[in-house]
Design a protein around this motif. Structure first.
Motif, PDB file in Angstrom:
ATOM      1  N   GLY A 127     -82.618  -3.974  30.775  1.00  0.00           N
ATOM      2  CA  GLY A 127     -83.440  -4.992  30.151  1.00  0.00           C
ATOM      3  C   GLY A 127     -83.079  -5.083  28.672  1.00  0.00           C
ATOM      4  N   MET A 128     -83.512  -6.166  28.030  1.00  0.00           N
ATOM      5  CA  MET A 128     -83.241  -6.349  26.604  1.00  0.00           C
ATOM      6  C   MET A 128     -84.152  -5.411  25.817  1.00  0.00           C
ATOM      7  SD  MET A 128     -80.879  -8.780  26.323  1.00  0.00           S
ATOM      8  CE  MET A 128     -81.027  -9.385  24.659  1.00  0.00           C
ATOM      9  N   ARG A 129     -83.593  -4.288  25.364  1.00  0.00           N
ATOM     10  CA  ARG A 129     -84.384  -3.274  24.673  1.00  0.00           C
ATOM     11  C   ARG A 129     -83.671  -2.840  23.404  1.00  0.00           C
ATOM     12  NH1 ARG A 129     -88.503  -1.149  27.583  1.00  0.00           N
ATOM     13  NH2 ARG A 129     -88.653   0.485  25.997  1.00  0.00           N
ATOM     14  N   GLY A 130     -84.427  -2.769  22.326  1.00  0.00           N
ATOM     15  CA  GLY A 130     -83.855  -2.316  21.072  1.00  0.00           C
ATOM     16  C   GLY A 130     -83.560  -0.833  21.058  1.00  0.00           C
ATOM     17  N   ASP A 131     -84.316  -0.041  21.831  1.00  0.00           N
ATOM     18  CA  ASP A 131     -84.140   1.408  21.756  1.00  0.00           C
ATOM     19  C   ASP A 131     -82.803   1.875  22.323  1.00  0.00           C
ATOM     20  OD1 ASP A 131     -84.698   1.028  24.460  1.00  0.00           O
ATOM     21  OD2 ASP A 131     -86.642   2.063  24.389  1.00  0.00           O
ATOM     22  N   VAL A 132     -82.161   1.053  23.178  1.00  0.00           N
ATOM     23  CA  VAL A 132     -80.872   1.471  23.719  1.00  0.00           C
ATOM     24  C   VAL A 132     -79.761   1.343  22.678  1.00  0.00           C
ATOM     25  CG1 VAL A 132     -81.560   0.845  26.058  1.00  0.00           C
ATOM     26  CG2 VAL A 132     -80.255  -0.788  24.680  1.00  0.00           C
ATOM     27  N   LEU A 133     -80.073   0.714  21.544  1.00  0.00           N
ATOM     28  CA  LEU A 133     -79.088   0.548  20.478  1.00  0.00           C
ATOM     29  C   LEU A 133     -79.429   1.341  19.233  1.00  0.00           C
ATOM     30  CD1 LEU A 133     -78.724  -3.348  20.708  1.00  0.00           C
ATOM     31  CD2 LEU A 133     -77.304  -1.635  21.838  1.00  0.00           C
ATOM     32  N   ALA A 134     -80.599   1.966  19.214  1.00  0.00           N
ATOM     33  CA  ALA A 134     -81.117   2.556  17.985  1.00  0.00           C
ATOM     34  C   ALA A 134     -80.196   3.613  17.385  1.00  0.00           C
ATOM     35  CB  ALA A 134     -82.507   3.147  18.239  1.00  0.00           C
ATOM     36  N   ASP A 135     -79.550   4.428  18.233  1.00  0.00           N
ATOM     37  CA  ASP A 135     -78.744   5.517  17.694  1.00  0.00           C
ATOM     38  C   ASP A 135     -77.445   5.029  17.056  1.00  0.00           C
ATOM     39  OD1 ASP A 135     -77.486   4.728  20.009  1.00  0.00           O
ATOM     40  OD2 ASP A 135     -77.237   6.743  20.837  1.00  0.00           O
ATOM     41  N   ALA A 136     -77.136   3.743  17.170  1.00  0.00           N
ATOM     42  CA  ALA A 136     -75.926   3.210  16.537  1.00  0.00           C
ATOM     43  C   ALA A 136     -76.110   3.042  15.039  1.00  0.00           C
ATOM     44  CB  ALA A 136     -75.548   1.868  17.158  1.00  0.00           C
ATOM     45  N   ALA A 137     -77.354   2.877  14.595  1.00  0.00           N
ATOM     46  CA  ALA A 137     -77.632   2.679  13.169  1.00  0.00           C
ATOM     47  C   ALA A 137     -78.947   3.366  12.836  1.00  0.00           C
ATOM     48  CB  ALA A 137     -77.691   1.199  12.835  1.00  0.00           C
ATOM     49  N   PRO A 138     -78.966   4.698  12.819  1.00  0.00           N
ATOM     50  CA  PRO A 138     -80.219   5.449  12.654  1.00  0.00           C
ATOM     51  C   PRO A 138     -80.980   5.045  11.394  1.00  0.00           C
ATOM     52  CG  PRO A 138     -78.403   6.917  13.235  1.00  0.00           C
ATOM     53  CD  PRO A 138     -77.799   5.581  12.937  1.00  0.00           C
ATOM     54  N   GLY A 139     -82.250   4.679  11.590  1.00  0.00           N
ATOM     55  CA  GLY A 139     -83.111   4.364  10.467  1.00  0.00           C
ATOM     56  C   GLY A 139     -82.914   2.989   9.855  1.00  0.00           C
ATOM     57  N   ARG A 140     -81.883   2.285  10.230  1.00  0.00           N
ATOM     58  CA  ARG A 140     -81.591   0.987   9.615  1.00  0.00           C
ATOM     59  C   ARG A 140     -82.195  -0.145  10.461  1.00  0.00           C
ATOM     60  NH1 ARG A 140     -77.737  -0.496   6.042  1.00  0.00           N
ATOM     61  NH2 ARG A 140     -76.416   1.343   6.377  1.00  0.00           N
ATOM     62  N   PRO A 141     -82.811  -1.145   9.828  1.00  0.00           N
ATOM     63  CA  PRO A 141     -83.284  -2.307  10.584  1.00  0.00           C
ATOM     64  C   PRO A 141     -82.102  -3.074  11.194  1.00  0.00           C
ATOM     65  CG  PRO A 141     -84.298  -2.232   8.404  1.00  0.00           C
ATOM     66  CD  PRO A 141     -83.183  -1.229   8.399  1.00  0.00           C
ATOM     67  N   VAL A 142     -82.144  -3.285  12.497  1.00  0.00           N
ATOM     68  CA  VAL A 142     -81.098  -4.031  13.208  1.00  0.00           C
ATOM     69  C   VAL A 142     -81.744  -5.249  13.849  1.00  0.00           C
ATOM     70  CG1 VAL A 142     -79.389  -3.981  15.060  1.00  0.00           C
ATOM     71  CG2 VAL A 142     -79.776  -1.933  13.667  1.00  0.00           C
ATOM     72  N   ILE A 176     -93.276 -12.235  22.439  1.00  0.00           N
ATOM     73  CA  ILE A 176     -92.884 -10.881  22.049  1.00  0.00           C
ATOM     74  C   ILE A 176     -93.045 -10.026  23.300  1.00  0.00           C
ATOM     75  CG2 ILE A 176     -93.454  -8.872  20.641  1.00  0.00           C
ATOM     76  CD1 ILE A 176     -94.515 -10.837  18.516  1.00  0.00           C
ATOM     77  N   VAL A 177     -91.947  -9.592  23.869  1.00  0.00           N
ATOM     78  CA  VAL A 177     -91.993  -8.833  25.119  1.00  0.00           C
ATOM     79  C   VAL A 177     -92.463  -7.413  24.834  1.00  0.00           C
ATOM     80  CG1 VAL A 177     -90.648  -8.020  27.095  1.00  0.00           C
ATOM     81  CG2 VAL A 177     -90.146 -10.253  26.073  1.00  0.00           C
ATOM     82  N   VAL A 178     -93.393  -6.935  25.640  1.00  0.00           N
ATOM     83  CA  VAL A 178     -93.946  -5.595  25.439  1.00  0.00           C
ATOM     84  C   VAL A 178     -93.881  -4.797  26.737  1.00  0.00           C
ATOM     85  CG1 VAL A 178     -95.491  -6.334  23.575  1.00  0.00           C
ATOM     86  CG2 VAL A 178     -96.315  -6.362  25.940  1.00  0.00           C
ATOM     87  N   ASP A 179     -93.908  -3.458  26.582  1.00  0.00           N
ATOM     88  CA  ASP A 179     -94.006  -2.566  27.734  1.00  0.00           C
ATOM     89  C   ASP A 179     -95.427  -2.587  28.295  1.00  0.00           C
ATOM     90  OD1 ASP A 179     -91.387  -1.642  27.820  1.00  0.00           O
ATOM     91  OD2 ASP A 179     -91.756  -0.070  26.331  1.00  0.00           O
ATOM     92  N   ALA A 180     -95.625  -1.829  29.363  1.00  0.00           N
ATOM     93  CA  ALA A 180     -96.937  -1.786  30.002  1.00  0.00           C
ATOM     94  C   ALA A 180     -98.027  -1.301  29.050  1.00  0.00           C
ATOM     95  CB  ALA A 180     -96.880  -0.891  31.237  1.00  0.00           C
ATOM     96  N   ASP A 181     -97.647  -0.467  28.070  1.00  0.00           N
ATOM     97  CA  ASP A 181     -98.640   0.040  27.123  1.00  0.00           C
ATOM     98  C   ASP A 181     -98.805  -0.851  25.897  1.00  0.00           C
ATOM     99  OD1 ASP A 181     -96.282   0.472  25.794  1.00  0.00           O
ATOM    100  OD2 ASP A 181     -96.555   2.640  25.507  1.00  0.00           O
ATOM    101  N   GLY A 182     -98.146  -2.015  25.897  1.00  0.00           N
ATOM    102  CA  GLY A 182     -98.280  -2.944  24.783  1.00  0.00           C
ATOM    103  C   GLY A 182     -97.287  -2.744  23.665  1.00  0.00           C
ATOM    104  N   THR A 183     -96.365  -1.800  23.815  1.00  0.00           N
ATOM    105  CA  THR A 183     -95.365  -1.543  22.778  1.00  0.00           C
ATOM    106  C   THR A 183     -94.224  -2.552  22.882  1.00  0.00           C
ATOM    107  OG1 THR A 183     -95.857   0.830  22.854  1.00  0.00           O
ATOM    108  CG2 THR A 183     -93.772   0.158  21.826  1.00  0.00           C
ATOM    109  N   PRO A 184     -93.860  -3.202  21.775  1.00  0.00           N
ATOM    110  CA  PRO A 184     -92.751  -4.168  21.838  1.00  0.00           C
ATOM    111  C   PRO A 184     -91.444  -3.489  22.263  1.00  0.00           C
ATOM    112  CG  PRO A 184     -94.022  -4.486  19.829  1.00  0.00           C
ATOM    113  CD  PRO A 184     -94.520  -3.213  20.448  1.00  0.00           C
ATOM    114  N   THR A 185     -90.720  -4.153  23.150  1.00  0.00           N
ATOM    115  CA  THR A 185     -89.432  -3.624  23.613  1.00  0.00           C
ATOM    116  C   THR A 185     -88.295  -3.944  22.646  1.00  0.00           C
ATOM    117  OG1 THR A 185     -88.845  -5.645  24.803  1.00  0.00           O
ATOM    118  CG2 THR A 185     -90.159  -4.002  25.994  1.00  0.00           C
TER     119      THR A 185
END
Length: 538
Positions: A127-142, A176-185
């Motif tokens: 699925g379209m998820r930002g967390d699968v890319l997070a480690d490519a730019a740690p701490g930086r807004p992508v 704004i797509v969110v997970d079951a707990d309401g967290t944005p994906t």
């Protein structure tokens, strides 16, 4: 890039594709004050130019056509979007991460990492998820945007900076797509949602933005384009065009379609109408852009029947009656309306609304943009509608011969054959114009014409041909970038090589009509001329 001054020029030694049915044997033309003053033989035109002290260009066998006009483009938006890293063609998440990591290493601390041209296929499993890319730019807004400009993707630092912490209600179909707990994906569907993300990123200075638009137009000129219809116009766009023209740096003929958002009020409509006559020498603003639906890939296109995921039955507008009210207001004000309609049902419903509009003698009728899929009954409904069909066959470049691409899979079995039916539309007696939707697809009109004619990957004669019965001829493809868009906008002095016509010209190294689609993409652009000024020289 070479830019001449003034608007006087003579061209000799060329083949002229006049598109008028007259002067077919002429080999030369004379331009005075930005307009074509004469067509004829080389000796005649050369003598007239030399007598008047006008520069003569001997083009030694080149072909001159009217200037090419992109009927659906976003150059202002593109100047901003394409400032990031190009992710086009990256087919796996690993490849995307690698590209982002390289950009992360290059950028200074604190800068946002921007990316564009992102494709959907790499995210089919996750699925379209930002967390699968997070480690490519740690701490930086992508902040990334998909190639079709209908989906954005952000990592957690970017979402936090934009204040995106949960679902929101929008006036249109944005989400704004969110997970079951309401967290944005991280997935942000449609511009109203993802613009929240991009608005949080540092904005360029006025000078950078202005010069970026200037340089964008010069890139378009190098591909033979002399003008285009901007389909995401806003007040800022108009201000920059006026400034560029005042500085003598506007090298493009532009119609600005003001982007009407679903949530715009009657006061917003009145404000836009009040400014509809604002114009310069090379630009005007009396046009509107609206959306009726989204795109196939995200399930937001409006279809007669649901797609393979059960989506496709929701319009962009919560109230279709409101869409009709807005269209009528702009119509009565004398403005030209373009409505985005990708799905077959969207096309049908827009046609229903357009059919209720009273006649406006002497004023061109409206367009529908994309018409990406059409059922037979929709083609039948198009007959006699008076609309202009603004289509982009080069968007077929993302289709796969084995039907494995996201567009085909999402649309559902057997329905891909209803896609990009440009020949069916033309044969139904409907006016057709072509464009790119840049930066969704490449702005080069040679590619656009090649896809319309060949319906396969240009330069590869062995490539799969999609619906060969829908191909256009060489002359039709040229007309759809020249005369037909001029007529669709009510211009009698554009789109042809005739005495009195505006001297917007594209000069080719070979005849674009006689070249095969595969040859066309490699045909050099010798000159691009705007009102008699050479704005590009190859």
């Amino acid at each position: 890039m070479t830019t001449s001054t003034g608007g006087d020029l003579a061209i000799v030694g060329a083949r002229l594709r006049t598109l008028t049915g007259e002067n077919e044997t002429a080999t030369a033309l004379l331009i005075r004050d930005g307009r074509i003053a004469a067509l004829g033989g080389d000796a005649e035109i050369r003598a007239a130019a030399e007598t008047a002290g006008i520069e003569v260009r001997d083009l030694a066998g080149a072909t001159v056509t009217p200037g090419l006009f992109d009927s659906h483009t976003h150059p202002h938006w593109a100047a901003d979007v394409t400032a990031g890293v190009d992710l086009g063609g990256l087919g796996t998440i690993a490849e995307i991460r690698e590209a982002l990591a390289a950009e992360h290493a290059r950028l200074p601390e604190g800068a946002w990492l921007r990316g564009w041209n992102l494709e959907y296929e790499p995210f089919e499993e996750t699925g379209m998820r930002g967390d699968v890319l997070a480690d490519a730019a740690p701490g930086r807004p992508v902040a990334l945007v998909c190639y079709d400009l209908h989906t954005g993707l952000g990592t957690a630092p970017a979402l936090a900076a934009a204040g995106i912490d949960g679902a929101r209600e929008f006036d249109d179909a944005s989400e704004i797509v969110v997970d079951a707990d309401g967290t944005p994906t991280g997935e942000l569907r449609e511009p109203t949602a993802y613009q929240i993300l991009f608005d949080a990123a540092p904005a360029p200075s006025h000078e950078v933005e202005r010069d970026g638009l200037r340089d964008m137009f010069r890139r378009l000129a190098a591909a033979g384009l002399t003008g285009g219809a901007i389909m995401d116009g806003k007040d800022r766009t108009v201000e920059l065009l006026a400034e560029l023209e005042e500085r003598g740096e506007l090298d493009h003929r532009v119609t600005v379609h003001h982007w009407h958002a679903v949530g715009d009020t009657d006061e917003d409509v009145a404000r836009v109408i009040a400014a509809k006559d604002r114009a310069g020498r090379l630009w005007d603003t009396g046009a509107i852009k609206l959306f009726s639906d989204g795109v196939i890939d995200t399930g937001t296109a409006w279809l007669h029947t649901v797609d393979a995921c059960g989506d496709g039955r929701v319009p962009f507008w919560p109230s279709w009656e409101r869409y009709a009210e807005v269209v009528r207001a702009y119509h009565d004000a004398g403005m030209l309306i373009a409505t985005h309609a990708v799905g077959d049902y969207a096309v049908s419903r827009v046609l229903d609304v357009y059919a209720t509009l009273p006649e406006r003698p002497g004023v061109p009728f409206h367009s529908i943009e994309h018409l990406e899929v059409l059922a037979d009954e929709d083609v039948e409904q198009l007959k006699g509608s008076g609309i202009t069909a603004s289509m982009q066959p080069l968007h077929m470049q993302w289709r796969a011969a084995d039907h494995s691409d996201n567009w085909t899979v999402r649309l559902g079995p057997g329905r891909d054959a209803t896609g990009y039916r440009v020949r069916s539309v033309l044969d139904a007696g409907v006016g057709v114009v072509l464009g790119s939707d840049w930066p969704v697809a490449q702005y080069d009109p040679r590619l656009g014409m090649a896809w319309a004619r060949g319906r396969h990957t240009p330069g590869d004669p062995s490539a799969h041909v999609f619906e060969p019965e829908q191909r256009l001829t060489g002359e039709e493809a040229l007309l759809a970038y020249t005369l037909w868009p001029a007529r669709a906008r009510g211009h009698e002095d554009r789109g042809t090589l005739a005495v009195g016509s505006v001297a917007d010209l594209t000069v080719w190294g070979a005849d674009p009509v006689e070249a095969t689609p595969d040859e066309l993409v490699e045909t050099p652009i010798v000159l691009t001329v705007l009102e008699g000024r050479v704005i590009h020289e190859g």
